[in-house]
Design an enzyme around this catalytic site. Structure first.
Site, PDB file in Angstrom:
ATOM      1  N   ALA A 281      70.864   0.042  -7.018  1.00  0.00           N
ATOM      2  CA  ALA A 281      70.319   1.406  -7.118  1.00  0.00           C
ATOM      3  C   ALA A 281      69.051   1.538  -6.282  1.00  0.00           C
ATOM      4  O   ALA A 281      67.968   1.159  -6.730  1.00  0.00           O
ATOM      5  CB  ALA A 281      70.045   1.750  -8.583  1.00  0.00           C
TER       6      ALA A 281
ATOM      7  N   GLN B 294     103.991  10.404  27.356  1.00  0.00           N
ATOM      8  CA  GLN B 294     102.854   9.693  27.942  1.00  0.00           C
ATOM      9  C   GLN B 294     101.536  10.047  27.252  1.00  0.00           C
ATOM     10  O   GLN B 294     100.684   9.175  27.026  1.00  0.00           O
ATOM     11  CB  GLN B 294     102.741   9.989  29.440  1.00  0.00           C
ATOM     12  CG  GLN B 294     101.734   9.080  30.102  1.00  0.00           C
ATOM     13  CD  GLN B 294     101.587   9.352  31.586  1.00  0.00           C
ATOM     14  OE1 GLN B 294     101.563  10.505  32.027  1.00  0.00           O
ATOM     15  NE2 GLN B 294     101.517   8.304  32.370  1.00  0.00           N
TER      16      GLN B 294
ATOM     17  N   GLU C  40      75.541  -5.960   4.024  1.00  0.00           N
ATOM     18  CA  GLU C  40      76.153  -4.688   3.610  1.00  0.00           C
ATOM     19  C   GLU C  40      76.638  -3.911   4.838  1.00  0.00           C
ATOM     20  O   GLU C  40      77.741  -3.351   4.851  1.00  0.00           O
ATOM     21  CB  GLU C  40      75.142  -3.849   2.821  1.00  0.00           C
ATOM     22  CG  GLU C  40      75.731  -2.524   2.364  1.00  0.00           C
ATOM     23  CD  GLU C  40      74.751  -1.638   1.598  1.00  0.00           C
ATOM     24  OE1 GLU C  40      73.563  -1.994   1.487  1.00  0.00           O
ATOM     25  OE2 GLU C  40      75.193  -0.571   1.116  1.00  0.00           O
ATOM     26  N   ARG C  41      75.822  -3.904   5.874  1.00  0.00           N
ATOM     27  CA  ARG C  41      76.200  -3.147   7.084  1.00  0.00           C
ATOM     28  C   ARG C  41      77.388  -3.791   7.784  1.00  0.00           C
ATOM     29  O   ARG C  41      78.284  -3.093   8.274  1.00  0.00           O
ATOM     30  CB  ARG C  41      74.985  -3.033   8.018  1.00  0.00           C
ATOM     31  CG  ARG C  41      73.995  -2.055   7.448  1.00  0.00           C
ATOM     32  CD  ARG C  41      72.665  -2.020   8.158  1.00  0.00           C
ATOM     33  NE  ARG C  41      71.785  -1.144   7.385  1.00  0.00           N
ATOM     34  CZ  ARG C  41      70.465  -1.089   7.496  1.00  0.00           C
ATOM     35  NH1 ARG C  41      69.844  -1.876   8.365  1.00  0.00           N
ATOM     36  NH2 ARG C  41      69.761  -0.267   6.756  1.00  0.00           N
TER      37      ARG C  41
ATOM     38  N   LEU D 176      98.332  12.851  15.012  1.00  0.00           N
ATOM     39  CA  LEU D 176      99.660  12.419  15.457  1.00  0.00           C
ATOM     40  C   LEU D 176     100.691  12.463  14.329  1.00  0.00           C
ATOM     41  O   LEU D 176     101.894  12.508  14.583  1.00  0.00           O
ATOM     42  CB  LEU D 176      99.585  11.008  16.073  1.00  0.00           C
ATOM     43  CG  LEU D 176      98.967  10.995  17.477  1.00  0.00           C
ATOM     44  CD1 LEU D 176      98.596   9.572  17.904  1.00  0.00           C
ATOM     45  CD2 LEU D 176      99.928  11.599  18.500  1.00  0.00           C
TER      46      LEU D 176
HETATM   47  C1  LIG Z   1      79.766   7.553  -1.652  1.00  0.00           C
HETATM   48  C2  LIG Z   1      78.377   7.048  -1.543  1.00  0.00           C
HETATM   49  C3  LIG Z   1      78.055   5.800  -2.060  1.00  0.00           C
HETATM   50  C4  LIG Z   1      76.742   5.332  -2.002  1.00  0.00           C
HETATM   51  N1  LIG Z   1      76.419   4.160  -2.621  1.00  0.00           N
HETATM   52  C5  LIG Z   1      75.086   3.829  -2.759  1.00  0.00           C
HETATM   53  C6  LIG Z   1      74.698   2.719  -3.579  1.00  0.00           C
HETATM   54  O1  LIG Z   1      75.525   2.006  -4.147  1.00  0.00           O
HETATM   55  N2  LIG Z   1      73.376   2.475  -3.723  1.00  0.00           N
HETATM   56  C7  LIG Z   1      72.422   3.235  -3.108  1.00  0.00           C
HETATM   57  O2  LIG Z   1      71.241   2.945  -3.291  1.00  0.00           O
HETATM   58  N3  LIG Z   1      72.764   4.276  -2.322  1.00  0.00           N
HETATM   59  C8  LIG Z   1      74.077   4.599  -2.131  1.00  0.00           C
HETATM   60  N4  LIG Z   1      74.440   5.668  -1.364  1.00  0.00           N
HETATM   61  C9  LIG Z   1      73.399   6.442  -0.708  1.00  0.00           C
HETATM   62  C10 LIG Z   1      73.358   6.276   0.797  1.00  0.00           C
HETATM   63  O3  LIG Z   1      72.891   4.996   1.127  1.00  0.00           O
HETATM   64  C11 LIG Z   1      72.482   7.414   1.326  1.00  0.00           C
HETATM   65  O4  LIG Z   1      73.210   8.618   1.179  1.00  0.00           O
HETATM   66  C12 LIG Z   1      72.058   7.198   2.753  1.00  0.00           C
HETATM   67  O5  LIG Z   1      71.171   6.114   2.861  1.00  0.00           O
HETATM   68  C13 LIG Z   1      71.369   8.437   3.317  1.00  0.00           C
HETATM   69  O6  LIG Z   1      70.359   8.870   2.475  1.00  0.00           O
HETATM   70  P1  LIG Z   1      70.321  10.406   2.037  1.00  0.00           P
HETATM   71  O7  LIG Z   1      71.653  10.801   1.558  1.00  0.00           O
HETATM   72  O8  LIG Z   1      69.183  10.601   1.109  1.00  0.00           O
HETATM   73  O9  LIG Z   1      70.051  11.209   3.368  1.00  0.00           O
HETATM   74  P2  LIG Z   1      68.610  11.530   4.041  1.00  0.00           P
HETATM   75  O10 LIG Z   1      67.776  10.302   4.106  1.00  0.00           O
HETATM   76  O11 LIG Z   1      68.036  12.721   3.373  1.00  0.00           O
HETATM   77  O12 LIG Z   1      69.096  11.922   5.493  1.00  0.00           O
HETATM   78  C14 LIG Z   1      69.754  13.165   5.774  1.00  0.00           C
HETATM   79  C15 LIG Z   1      70.135  13.195   7.262  1.00  0.00           C
HETATM   80  O13 LIG Z   1      68.956  13.074   8.040  1.00  0.00           O
HETATM   81  C16 LIG Z   1      69.057  11.992   8.934  1.00  0.00           C
HETATM   82  N5  LIG Z   1      67.744  11.361   9.081  1.00  0.00           N
HETATM   83  C17 LIG Z   1      66.949  10.885   8.106  1.00  0.00           C
HETATM   84  N6  LIG Z   1      65.829  10.379   8.622  1.00  0.00           N
HETATM   85  C18 LIG Z   1      65.914  10.544   9.962  1.00  0.00           C
HETATM   86  C19 LIG Z   1      65.069  10.217  11.076  1.00  0.00           C
HETATM   87  N7  LIG Z   1      63.909   9.597  10.890  1.00  0.00           N
HETATM   88  N8  LIG Z   1      65.471  10.567  12.321  1.00  0.00           N
HETATM   89  C20 LIG Z   1      66.655  11.180  12.520  1.00  0.00           C
HETATM   90  N9  LIG Z   1      67.517  11.497  11.514  1.00  0.00           N
HETATM   91  C21 LIG Z   1      67.142  11.187  10.261  1.00  0.00           C
HETATM   92  C22 LIG Z   1      70.032  11.038   8.272  1.00  0.00           C
HETATM   93  O14 LIG Z   1      70.628  10.179   9.216  1.00  0.00           O
HETATM   94  C23 LIG Z   1      71.025  12.027   7.677  1.00  0.00           C
HETATM   95  O15 LIG Z   1      71.912  12.446   8.687  1.00  0.00           O
HETATM   96  C24 LIG Z   1      75.743   6.125  -1.369  1.00  0.00           C
HETATM   97  C25 LIG Z   1      76.087   7.354  -0.808  1.00  0.00           C
HETATM   98  C26 LIG Z   1      77.367   7.837  -0.925  1.00  0.00           C
HETATM   99  C27 LIG Z   1      77.674   9.211  -0.392  1.00  0.00           C
END
Ligand SMILES: Cc1cc2nc3c(=O)[nH]c(=O)nc-3n(C[C@H](O)[C@H](O)[C@H](O)COP(=O)(O)OP(=O)(O)OC[C@H]3O[C@@H](n4cnc5c(N)ncnc54)[C@H](O)[C@@H]3O)c2cc1C
Length: 366
Positions: free
Chosen positions: A123, A266, A229-230, A324
């Site tokens: 979390a 093609q 993770e990545r 497709l």
């Molecule tokens: C199905 C699902 C499972 C997940 N599982 C987990 C989990 O197990 N544990 C956990 O901790 N989290 C989990 N997450 C959360 C996930 O890691 C976050 O959604 C992700 O890190 C993005 O954070 P955010 O949603 O708050 O977006 P934000 O941080 O608010 O970002 C919103 C947008 O802004 C862009 N952005 C942000 N900062 C910048 C910047 N400096 N420059 C340019 N662009 C930027 C982001 O790339 C994104 O496109 C999960 C999410 C989903 C949807």
């Protein structure tokens, strides 16, 4: 050169398990919004949950290359990235606990989880934002040998089923990770575009008391485990893309339009060639990067590049696969439809594509 990813026995084990225990039920679990606990026990019985974890903590041994083979084979055999997210959440919930070397916590949380008896989650993300990990607002106030935790988390994979949460909190000493066993509340189970069989929850912590001995590390610990993770998400990307390519190849050979198989056109051949190219490039680079990580290199930029490469390949291939397949590709009955929806999370979870680019740009000095 020997292929570190061949592992025929492991592949057989995973393929048989997936075909018998996962594929026949996946549709039901997608509708139910979660996988059953019995699946964790069955997977543990054949040693699947412990792969990549040291034997000293109840694992089966092996390294990142073994967990990669498991992921590839589950998806190739008809499973899905959502299934992997749900069944292998311990892959992100346990490493910090193991890394702390705290025998009591390992006995209480790690061993039972690897036996399929407990479910853990990681979390980090909060309603105010996920990308900025240093900006975490959930607080843990020290009071004698206890912390009192207050705050909320969102988008937490397996959060609705979790018996414990490895939770990022803000303390007087900065961001720390605490293992929170109980006392947090699931405020909401979130409905999503894809990953339907993987429950995703919003968690609330109100004056939750946690022993200070449950502190398993600071922000460096947290960041250090992002690589695995990545890589895992990148593997899910190219494996999903490979599966969609294979499903599409079978379909275009079978489907006739205007008196000829689609595969004879093609324009279709070239699309398939481009899909295959992108899958192979992603797989080669991700596997190569993963081997370096498995051998102990601390890579950040290359891992970010690997994730973005695989996400782009996956996005392209799942889209082409649906196209497709024609109308069938848009139906719930089509496996490619599920992969298309599941794939959309890949550029968001585990660090977004933009955040990966921030990492790469930093390395470039800009
Ligand atoms: C199905 C699902 C499972 C997940 N599982 C987990 C989990 O197990 N544990 C956990 O901790 N989290 C989990 N997450 C959360 C996930 O890691 C976050 O959604 C992700 O890190 C993005 O954070 P955010 O949603 O708050 O977006 P934000 O941080 O608010 O970002 C919103 C947008 O802004 C862009 N952005 C942000 N900062 C910048 C910047 N400096 N420059 C340019 N662009 C930027 C982001 O790339 C994104 O496109 C999960 C999410 C989903 C949807």
């Amino acid at each position: 050169m020997t292929d570190a990813y061949a592992k025929p026995e492991l592949r057989d084990l995973v393929r048989n398990f997936t075909r018998k225990e996962i594929v026949p039920h996946l549709g039901d679990w997608e509708r139910a919004g979660e996988v059953p606990r019995s699946l964790h026990r069955k997977a543990a019985e054949i040693g699947l949950l412990g792969i990549g974890f040291p034997e000293e903590v109840g694992g089966e041994g092996g390294d990142l290359t073994d967990t990669i083979v498991v992921t590839e084979e589950i998806i190739q055999s008809g499973g899905s990235s959502g299934l992997i997210a749900a069944l292998f959440t311990h892959g992100i919930a346990l490493p910090h606990i193991i890394g702390s070397g705290n025998a009591e916590l390992i006995d209480r949380f790690v061993r039972p989880t690897l036996r399929g008896e407990l479910i853990g989650c990681l979390a980090i993300t909060e309603p105010d934002g996920g990308s900025d990990v240093a900006g975490i607002r959930t607080t843990a106030k020290a009071d004698g040998d206890q912390y009192t935790v207050n705050g909320s988390k969102t988008f937490i994979t397996s959060g609705a089923r979790a018996d414990f949460a490895t939770t990022a909190v803000r303390t007087e000493d900065g961001v720390r990770l605490l293992v929170v066993p109980a006392g947090f509340t699931v405020t909401r189970t979130l409905e999503k575009m894809g990953w339907h069989c993987s429950d995703t929850a919003e968690l609330s912590f109100v004056d939750v008391r946690v022993p200070r001995s449950h502190d398993v590390g600071g922000i460096q610990t947290l960041l250090a485990h992002f690589a695995a993770e990545r890589i895992s998400l990148a593997v899910q990307c190219y494996a999903t893309a490979q599966r969609c390519l294979d499903l599409t190849l079978a379909w275009v050979r079978d489907r006739h339009t205007f008196g000829r198989p689609l595969a004879s056109r093609q324009v279709v051949k070239h699309r398939l060639a481009e899909m295959a190219r992108q899958v192979d490039v992603a797989r080669t680079y991700v596997r190569h990067t993963a081997r370096r990580v498995a051998s102990g290199e601390r890579l950040v930029t290359e891992v970010a590049m690997a994730k973005n490469t695989a996400v782009a390949a996956c996005d392209h291939v799942v889209d082409q696969a649906v196209q497709l397949h024609g109308g069938l590709g848009y139906l719930r009955d089509a496996e490619v439809e599920r992969h298309y929806r599941d794939a959309r999370i890949m550029g968001i979870g585990g660090g977004t594509t933009e955040i990966m680019n921030e990492i790469i740009a930093k390395q470039l000095g800009v």
